[in-house]
Design a protein around this motif. Structure first.
Motif: not given
Length: 345
Positions: A160-164, A185-191, A260-273
């Motif tokens: 559960s938690g992050s991911g689809d 990118t979406i921090s999927d825990n199952t993945a 390239d994968v790390l640049r597509h991290c969806h959470n832009n509310k921390l360092l990215a901001a």
């Protein structure tokens, strides 16, 4: 046969004369020349018969100097701590006295840094997926895993938690690359659990992290680790970024894909901001309610870059924890983006 005989002789001599050195050799990672060697008969012979005894070839041992105080992580010449940055961040910390932060920022070009509780151990949250990502591509470089290989989403790996993926039916198949992209990118825990499982489990990954010189990075439980039992430190994650940046763990082609994968991290509310116009960030975030964290590589418009790792323990889900990270990121970015002549220590 000449290479085979020479390497076997060297390995045998080392093992017989120095048990300590032999143990060290067993723990060392093959260097970047492996990809050029592994196609030869001699290398395949050694790999088949002595897989754990192959020493590093044609590259200085990056772990020999890990405790050298003049080198960060044993590889980056360490400059000076930046007092202006430290005073600004300390003043910010006084305003957010209810938070418990730790951070490490390193200017790759100068070796100058900001270190506030950088070695402190924090719950890793989803930042643990960053070293998992590097371990995956290390195995891709070694030829043990292919990115188009199919992974089965077993029921015991669903989290559960992050991911689809948690909402998909068990038994579906995804390629390694599809899985790892979801992990980051979406921090999927199952993945993430699927990748951990493919890499041989927690113990094997922890051994790799230790070999890289990450002192505090440990996976104790599969994802999602909502209680924060998996740990790391800001300095550990900056060291990981330094190893990636300096091509010490993965090949240039794998580094390109990783960033390239790390640049597509969806959470832009921390360092990215806090990254200004013209800058970019390749990073992985973490958030488990009582803690937020972020780590990665930030590029400036002039082509130079710096490494960042930050964690903040906060009141549960308190948005001010994220705001603190954003402000620290903005302070560091704006300072390092200034002309060097104006940066005095």
């Amino acid at each position: 046969m000449k290479l085979r005989g020479s390497l076997l002789t060297i390995i045998s001599t080392l093992l017989l004369t120095s048990p300590t050195l032999a143990a060290s050799i067993k723990s060392q990672k093959l260097d970047s020349n492996r990809s050029h060697l592994e196609s030869t008969r001699d290398f395949k012979f050694l790999l088949a018969n002595f897989p754990s005894l192959i020493p590093k070839l044609n590259q200085p041992d990056i772990f020999t100097n890990v405790n050298n105080p003049s080198l960060f992580g044993g590889i980056i010449p360490l400059g000076k701590e930046i007092p202006e940055l430290k005073s600004q961040v300390k003043a910010l910390m006084a305003h957010y006295s209810f938070l418990k932060p730790g951070m490490f920022f390193l200017d790759i070009e100068t070796g100058n840094y900001l270190n506030i509780n950088g070695e402190k151990v924090f719950p890793a949250a989803s930042t643990i997926k960053y070293p998992i990502l590097i371990a995956l591509f290390e195995q891709v470089d070694a030829g043990n895993i292919k990115l188009d290989e199919k992974l089965v989403m077993r029921r015991d790996l669903v989290a559960s938690g992050s991911g689809d993926l948690q909402y998909k039916r068990a038994g579906i198949k995804l390629s390694v690359m599809e899985t790892v992209k979801k992990m980051i990118t979406i921090s999927d825990n199952t993945a993430s659990n699927m990748i951990i499982d493919r890499l041989g489990g927690k113990a094997k990954l922890n051994q790799r992290f230790h070999t890289w010189g990450l002192k505090n990075t440990v996976i104790r439980n599969m994802l999602g680790d909502f209680k924060g039992t998996n740990t790391t430190s800001p300095a550990d994650l900056v060291r990981l970024s330094a190893l990636v940046d300096q091509h010490k763990l993965i090949s240039e082609s794998s580094q390109f894909q990783v960033l390239d994968v790390l640049r597509h991290c969806h959470n832009n509310k921390l360092l990215a901001a806090g990254v200004g116009k013209g800058g970019s960030i390749a990073h992985k975030t973490g958030d488990i309610g009582f803690l937020v964290g972020d780590a990665g590589i930030i590029s400036l418009p002039n082509g130079k870059h710096y490494l960042a790792g930050i964690f903040v323990i906060r009141p549960h889900d308190d948005e001010r924890g994220r705001e603190f990270v954003r402000q620290v990121s903005r302070i560091v970015y704006q300072y390092l983006d200034r002309p060097k002549l104006s940066q005095e220590y």
